[in-house]
Every structure is written in structure tokens, then in C-alpha cells.
Design an enzyme around this catalytic site. Sequence first.
Site, mmCIF file in Angstrom:
data_model
loop_
_atom_site.group_PDB
_atom_site.id
_atom_site.type_symbol
_atom_site.label_atom_id
_atom_site.label_comp_id
_atom_site.label_asym_id
_atom_site.label_seq_id
_atom_site.Cartn_x
_atom_site.Cartn_y
_atom_site.Cartn_z
ATOM 1 N N LEU A 471 0.822 -1.218 0.000
ATOM 2 C CA LEU A 471 0.000 0.000 0.000
ATOM 3 C C LEU A 471 0.854 1.265 0.000
ATOM 4 O O LEU A 471 0.623 2.193 0.759
ATOM 5 C CB LEU A 471 -0.974 0.006 1.181
ATOM 6 N N HIS A 472 1.837 1.297 -0.907
ATOM 7 C CA HIS A 472 2.720 2.453 -1.024
ATOM 8 C C HIS A 472 2.762 3.000 -2.450
ATOM 9 O O HIS A 472 3.849 3.276 -2.989
ATOM 10 C CB HIS A 472 4.141 2.088 -0.572
ATOM 11 N N PRO A 473 1.627 3.223 -3.124
ATOM 12 C CA PRO A 473 1.652 3.750 -4.490
ATOM 13 C C PRO A 473 2.162 5.187 -4.502
ATOM 14 O O PRO A 473 1.849 5.980 -3.614
ATOM 15 C CB PRO A 473 0.184 3.672 -4.921
#
Length: 552
Positions: A471-473
Site C-alpha cells: 500500500l505504497h503507491p
Amino acid sequence: MSERWDYVIVGGGSAGCVLAERLSRDPGTRVLVLEAGRGDPAWDVFIHMPAALTYPIGSRFYDWRYTSEPEPEMGGRRIYHARGRVLGGSSSINGMIFQRGNPLDYERWAADPGMASWDFAHCLPYFRRMEDCTAAAPDDPFRGKGGPLVLERGPATNPLFDAFFRAAEEAGIPRTTDVNGFRQEGVAPFDRNIRRGRRWSARRAYLDRARGRRNLVIRTRTLVTKVRFTGTRATGVEIASGRSRSIIEAGEVILAGGAFNSPHLLMLSGVGPAAHLAEHGIPVVADLPGVGANLQDHLEVYVQHICTQPVSMQPALQPWRAPFIGAAWLFLRRGPGATNHFEGGGFVRSNDEVAYPNLMYHFLPLAIRYDGSKPAGGHGYQVHVGPMYSDARGDVRLASADPLEKPRLRFNYLSTDQDRREWVEAIRTTRRILGQPAFAPYDGGESSPGSAVETDEEILAWVRRDAETALHPSCTAKMGTGADAVTDPGSLRVHGVEGLRVVDASVFPYVTNGNIYAPVMMVAEKAGDLIAGDTPLPAQPTPFYRHTPAGA
């Protein structure tokens, strides 16, 4: 109807909260924050209880619920991506892990054309200004005291944490005192955004300081559908709230919707790759091929072990305990509900060729997936691991010209030789750590992926079917001056237009090697000075740890 504001901030998430507080300090400046999601009332246990972090993910009340396109190198799987759809954004639903990244991440940023003011010496003062690191010494040159972001350090007192730290040392990986300090490389307890047993989101840290200001208005459940332009100057936004549609005029529009929403809105508004906009019948305001390109992320897996002693947190997952855990948290702010459980981990190099750690570990004294599902059986423990700076690149693209239709996301996970090689190294390094004597009193064997997964091909096949996003876009409106850059490093203005800026994870040129909440907040803090016209904080040249390869 129309109305006019000095600044309209699109997105009340992590960066938007910082900007709202910063820009509204001037009582003569009118600031409007538009958030598509809802508020986060004090009674919402799923946001404010740290251990409830798995519940909002997947819920339409908290989560945008994005899904990637079928990933070519992941067996055609669609990878689920949670993004906060609530005031505070993803800081209201994330794992509360606070990682700055390695100082060399920012040296890498600064090496790009026009990016010299984003090296570590220039970023460190903003990290310090925003922090209130309760575990740091007052004279620590790396850490801040008294800032809005309260950081508690995980106690990591469960015996399984001690086993993990000792096992890492036995595997040749050192302990470090602070992964956000002089030396990131090594294992240690982690900082987390928790204050006295409650999640300390961007909303609580920043917006609560500014709520009484008459020049600041925050509107939730309000979707911005388009940035309006007169020629190439942004003059406001079009919004939808319920069934009503209206126009808001602005001196400046600041997009702070994140790495998916910001490029999506830019393209809907005519700013992006001209040929792609033409495919959807959108008139081109500025042909910027970098909008939506350069998408980066971290992929991770959970390596899980059975625990032979009843010391894990597994009993806390039993449904009959929930009322007691909830009561202890509600009335005392104590117990299993008052922690995010990600209390320790580390940063490791999987080979001696990389200049700084390319693997991040989060250790958990239980076995459970991010969505709350857990394997059959009793006690267990696990590590989350994945490569930190993969050279795979994806993109965000329009599905249509309808602002209510989500964009198409493609990450191209496992699409490069480097990515695949580092994934194999990641699993082998993990097994080397978890197989050390320190775990002997607890280790009942690897339950996932298990002994059937051993060769390079078997490891990659397991990663393809089991990995999830961390969850690090980021990086879809990168800062810089090159042909693929979208935003100006000195102002965060969008190239080719006026009156429009982007301030969120989109502007990273490269994803940092850790959770990205901390660098997003740092960028927003610095952007606040740049937008307000204040002199940026002076650089603070500070020596930091650099690995010396063997034989050098």
C-alpha cells in the site's frame, strides 16, 4: 452557484491536512478543503483503536477499494489496493508505521535534474519540525520534539520480538537504535503514529489545530470532478455533492488526493498525455506525458511460522475476547487494542551490491493477513517482507471520461530481472533469519510458503499467487525538470499551466525504502513553506551511516 477561495485543497488526506493547517495560519487567506469521503468521528472505534486497523480495509465507508488491472507477471491476478476514503485519508486506516526511508533515498532524489533542494540535508529539517518523537533524546540531531506528529516507539516486549532481534544478529544483521536516525540498516523497535493508545492520524495532528479558524472550511462527501481552466490557468473546480453540482473559484488549486486520484483528476481536466486524453474525447490543456506514468509501489509477502509455545498474540483473535479487549481500550487505553502490533522489524541488504537496504521487515507476534484472515491452527508469528526499490514501473490511466469511473491501474510487478532476483533473495534471507538458534524454543516450522517451495522458480510462483501490495503507491506526478516530470521541484506547480499544484505521494521521483506516510508528510510540510512564500528551512548537513562493501 459559485464561490471563491484563495486556496482550494482537493483531498483531506495526509498531505491535505498539513496544507490546510499551514496555509490557514494567515487569517487573511481563505482556505477550503474538499474531501470525497466522510468524517472520522471520535466514536468510530475502527479508526481510532489501533488494533482495529484491519476492519476499514475493504469497507466502502472507509476505503476507495481500488483494484489493479490483471497483472501480466502475477498470473493475471488483480491486486487489491486500499486507499483512505475518509478525513485524514490513508493515515486514518493505515498500519501507523512511521518510516522516513533511508537518507540515501533523498540523495537519489537530488541526483535528478533540478532536484538538488530535495537531498537529505534539505529534507531533515522538515522531518524534525513535524515530529514529536517521544523516544528520542532532546539533543538528537536526527529527531524532532514538540511537532504535531506524535510518535511512540513500539515496546516490542513480546518474547517473539526478542527472538527476532537476536536471530537477525545471529544472521549477521546488526541491531540499530533508531531506523529513522543515524543508521537505518539493522533491526529495532519501530516508531508508530499512536498517542496514549489512540491512532494519531493527520486529521488529529494537523486539522484539530486549525478547526477553530474562521478562514478554514472543510467539506466532506464532496467529490471534485474537474479542475476548471481559463486558457492554461486553473481558476477553480467543479464539484459533486449528493445530487448537486456547482463551481468553486480559486486563486490556486492544490491536488492532494494521492498517487491514484491526483493524476486521474489531472487527466480528466485535460492535463496529461495528449494522445491518451484524445482517446477519451478530453480537450488538451497541457500535454504532459508524465502524468500517471512512473507508478511505483512495494509488493510484500507474509512468511509465517507455527509457534510451539503459547506466547503469541493469537488468543487476542478469539471472538469471545473482543468485548474485554474493547473495554480495556475504551476505558483505559490499554491492552491488545492499544497497539498496531507492528512494533518492530528492520532494514536489510539482500546482497552486497546495493548501497543501502533493499528489504524491509515488519515482524508480528501472530500469524494473520492484512485483511484480517488467519491460517488454521494456534499460535504463530510472521514477517512481512519485500524489495524496497524495484525497477518495475506501472501507470495510472483513464478508464473513461466519467469522473465516477475509477482509473485503470497497472503496476507491472515482477516484470524485471532485478525485481525477480531480489524476490528470491528476499525469501532466502528471511529463511536465514527465521532459522537461527534464537527461534529454536518457538519454531514449529514454516507454515507459509512451506517446505514445498524451495527452488527459485517455486519461490517466484508462490510470490505470484500470494503477494499483496504494501500500500505504497507513488510517483505518478513526479517532481523534476526532465521531459517526464510533472511538477516543479521549487514550487510543486504543474508544468505547463498556472495556478495548479500537486502535493502528495504523486510527486516522489522514486518510492522511498519504507512506509511512505512519513515522506508524504515531510513533502507537505516543505510545500507549505513554498506555497505560503516563506523562506524554506535551511539545510542541515548531518552525517549518516553509509555501508562500506566488503573488500572496499
